[in-house]
Design a protein around this motif. Structure first.
Motif, PDB file in Angstrom:
ATOM      1  N   ALA A  53       0.855  -1.180   0.000  1.00 38.39           N
ATOM      2  CA  ALA A  53       0.000   0.000   0.000  1.00 38.39           C
ATOM      3  C   ALA A  53       0.892   1.232   0.000  1.00 38.39           C
ATOM      4  N   THR A  54       0.390   2.305  -0.573  1.00 35.83           N
ATOM      5  CA  THR A  54       1.113   3.563  -0.584  1.00 35.83           C
ATOM      6  C   THR A  54       0.420   4.515   0.374  1.00 35.83           C
ATOM      7  N   ILE A  55       1.202   5.110   1.285  1.00 36.89           N
ATOM      8  CA  ILE A  55       0.626   6.072   2.211  1.00 36.89           C
ATOM      9  C   ILE A  55       1.263   7.434   1.962  1.00 36.89           C
ATOM     10  N   VAL A  56       0.517   8.474   2.280  1.00 35.42           N
ATOM     11  CA  VAL A  56       1.040   9.828   2.167  1.00 35.42           C
ATOM     12  C   VAL A  56       1.172  10.379   3.587  1.00 35.42           C
ATOM     13  N   VAL A  57       2.358  10.918   3.889  1.00 32.08           N
ATOM     14  CA  VAL A  57       2.666  11.461   5.203  1.00 32.08           C
ATOM     15  C   VAL A  57       2.766  12.966   5.058  1.00 32.08           C
ATOM     16  N   GLU A  58       2.018  13.682   5.888  1.00 29.73           N
ATOM     17  CA  GLU A  58       1.997  15.144   5.835  1.00 29.73           C
ATOM     18  C   GLU A  58       2.759  15.691   7.029  1.00 29.73           C
ATOM     19  N   PHE A 106       4.423  16.996   1.772  1.00 32.92           N
ATOM     20  CA  PHE A 106       3.927  15.634   1.651  1.00 32.92           C
ATOM     21  C   PHE A 106       5.020  14.727   1.119  1.00 32.92           C
ATOM     22  N   LYS A 107       4.985  13.478   1.553  1.00 33.86           N
ATOM     23  CA  LYS A 107       5.879  12.470   0.993  1.00 33.86           C
ATOM     24  C   LYS A 107       5.136  11.143   0.987  1.00 33.86           C
ATOM     25  N   LYS A 108       5.345  10.370  -0.068  1.00 30.96           N
ATOM     26  CA  LYS A 108       4.701   9.071  -0.193  1.00 30.96           C
ATOM     27  C   LYS A 108       5.689   7.965   0.169  1.00 30.96           C
ATOM     28  N   TYR A 109       5.188   6.973   0.868  1.00 31.16           N
ATOM     29  CA  TYR A 109       5.966   5.794   1.224  1.00 31.16           C
ATOM     30  C   TYR A 109       5.175   4.560   0.833  1.00 31.16           C
ATOM     31  N   MET A 110       5.887   3.538   0.364  1.00 28.55           N
ATOM     32  CA  MET A 110       5.258   2.243   0.114  1.00 28.55           C
ATOM     33  C   MET A 110       5.494   1.390   1.341  1.00 28.55           C
ATOM     34  N   ILE A 111       4.427   0.759   1.849  1.00 29.47           N
ATOM     35  CA  ILE A 111       4.542  -0.054   3.039  1.00 29.47           C
ATOM     36  C   ILE A 111       4.090  -1.480   2.737  1.00 29.47           C
TER      37      ILE A 111
END
Length: 83
Positions: A20-25, A40-45
Motif C-alpha cells: 500500500a502507498t501512504i502519504v505522510v503530511e 507531503f511524501k509518499k511511502y510504500m509499506i
C-alpha cells in the motif's frame, strides 16, 4: 537496540498484493514568509495480511528493505475507513 522510525499517514493507493502507498503530511515554517506550509511524501509499506483499504489511517515502522522501494511495514491500523 536500534531506533526504528515510525510514520503515520493515510492510504492513498493499493499497489498489487501486500503493498500500500501512504502519504505522510508534515507542517514546516516557510523560511521567508514565516507561514506554516504542508509538505507531503509518499511511502510504500508492506501489508502482510492485505487488510488495508484506501482512506485508512495507519502507523508504519521502519524495517529492512523488502524491495527497491519498500522499507516500512504496517504496525497498526489507527482508523479504518469504515470505522
Amino acid at each position: 537496540m536500534t531506533h526504528k522510525r515510525e510514520i503515520q499517514g493515510i492510504v492513498v493507493t493499493k499497489a498489487g498484493e501486500k503493498t500500500a502507498t501512504i502519504v505522510v503530511e508534515r507542517r514546516v515554517m516557510h523560511p521567508r514568509y514565516h507561514k506554516t506550509v504542508k509538505r507531503f511524501k509518499k511511502y510504500m509499506i508492506h501489508d502482510e495480511n492485505n487488510q488495508l483499504n484506501i482512506g485508512d489511517e495507519v502507523i508504519a515502522i521502519e524495517c529492512r528493505p523488502l524491495s527497491k522501494s519498500k522499507s516500512f511495514r504496517l504496525k497498526t491500523l489507527v482508523r479504518g475507513v469504515n470505522a
